[in-house]
Design a protein around this motif. Structure first.
Motif, short mmCIF file in Angstrom:
data_model
loop_
_atom_site.label_atom_id
_atom_site.label_comp_id
_atom_site.label_asym_id
_atom_site.label_seq_id
_atom_site.Cartn_x
_atom_site.Cartn_y
_atom_site.Cartn_z
N ARG A 57 -3.55 -6.68 13.95
CA ARG A 57 -2.98 -7.29 12.75
C ARG A 57 -1.56 -7.82 12.99
O ARG A 57 -1.10 -8.71 12.28
N VAL A 58 -0.86 -7.23 13.94
CA VAL A 58 0.54 -7.57 14.15
C VAL A 58 0.63 -8.83 15.02
O VAL A 58 0.30 -8.82 16.20
N ALA A 209 0.13 -5.19 8.12
CA ALA A 209 0.63 -4.97 9.49
C ALA A 209 1.86 -4.06 9.54
O ALA A 209 2.51 -3.97 10.58
N ALA A 251 -0.90 -1.10 10.13
CA ALA A 251 -1.20 -1.18 11.56
C ALA A 251 -0.88 0.10 12.30
O ALA A 251 -1.37 0.33 13.40
#
Length: 329
Positions: A57-58, A209, A251
């Motif tokens: 997600r990051v 995130a 995240a």
């Protein structure tokens, strides 16, 4: 407020105390209910590479936005000291001894060298749990069979070496600050409603995130009342808080305990939040943080979001790593 007198209650007792509005580790959750929750939050098959899980997600944009939020430049380390002293919360003490006291190598200059080691997946060392660390019903994250993916030489899937440095926006959920107490008592469960109430009280919102760090005040309580066995009783998340974190798209998850409330509210599952976060959602965990300095720094700054940097050791096949995360405000 918590007592700090000589006749204070047993530190290991799961008592409400401390002004807690929702004491206790309940409600109880059956295995059937837990399995349904596991299915509801799991993200298997969503990302490539799968063994980075929710860390996918990051993006670079997330990192840039997190870095752009730095204002004062104050750097706060989040690790406990390297703990070589045995105790009820450190059953496998870390090792540290000298291997050179200036009398081994010649010629000049003389040197001083030391050796360190740790069986770090316990309560005494600040560490990161990689996705290979937790299996539920014989399966790691993404449905990988644990027996095939992890062997005597380490993990072939979900190793800490696949994660690399973790840099994103961190959010401190300082529950004692939000509740106006010194700490949460061992056995106090944090529910979804407590998270949203803390967001309102602290003026922060968990986003996509983010890394969420939960402060229960365990480090402060230990300093004032002494050590206890956190495997028996510790403040932490109830499983009913996990769907909210899944919905927000976190995240990374961590805390000054190991995220789980204990005793576990789920029959037959010792660490249900570990199972949901790591094995179902692919979210790495940070265990045993020291969040006391961060609590003070965020309160002084009047904001509870910051840049978080976590750099695990690059251990091929490792199921995690000791770490010293830093928050930058």
């Amino acid at each position: 407020m918590a007592s700090t007198s000589a006749d204070a209650p047993d530190p290991g007792a799961a008592t409400p105390g401390n002004g807690s509005a929702t004491p206790g580790n309940g409600p109880a959750v059956s295995r059937r209910e837990f399995d349904a929750l596991f299915e509801a939050v799991r993200t298997w098959g969503r990302w490539t590479p799968a063994d980075r899980g929710a860390w996918n997600r990051v993006t670079a944009d997330h990192v840039r936005r997190a870095a752009a939020g730095v204002r004062s430049g104050v750097v706060v380390p989040l690790a406990l000291p390297w703990n070589t002293r045995p105790g009820p919360d450190n059953r496998r003490p870390a090792l540290h001894h000298m291997t050179d006291l200036g009398d081994v190598e010649r010629p000049e200059p003389s040197t001083h060298k030391d050796f360190i080691a740790a069986d770090y997946h316990g309560k005494g060392v600040t560490h990161l749990d990689a996705l290979s660390h937790i299996a539920y019903r014989g399966q790691l994250y993404d449905g990988r069979t644990a027996g095939d993916a992890v062997g005597s030489e380490g993990a072939r899937f979900g190793a800490v070496s696949t994660l690399g440095p973790l840099v994103t926006r961190g959010v401190l959920l300082d529950l004692p600050a939000a509740l106006g107490v010194r700490w949460l008592e061992p056995g106090h469960a944090v529910h979804a409603r407590d998270i949203t109430a803390a967001e309102r009280a602290l003026g922060v919102t968990i986003g996509e995130a983010d890394a969420v760090l939960l402060r229960s005040g365990q480090v402060r309580r230990r300093a004032e009342l002494g050590a206890w066995d956190p495997d028996t009783a510790s403040a932490g998340l109830h499983v009913d808080a996990v769907p909210l974190l899944a919905e927000r798209g976190v995240a990374l998850l961590g805390g000054d305990g190991d995220s789980d409330v204990r005793p576990s509210p789920v029959e037959g599952v010792h660490s249900p939040v570990h199972a949901l976060a790591v094995a179902a959602m692919g979210v790495p965990l940070l265990d045993n943080l020291d969040l006391e300095a961060l609590s003070a720094a965020t309160a002084e700054a009047g904001r509870y979001a910051f840049l978080l940097v976590v750099a695990p050791l690059k251990v091929p096949g490792g199921t995690g790593s000791p770490v010293n995360p830093v928050a930058v405000l």
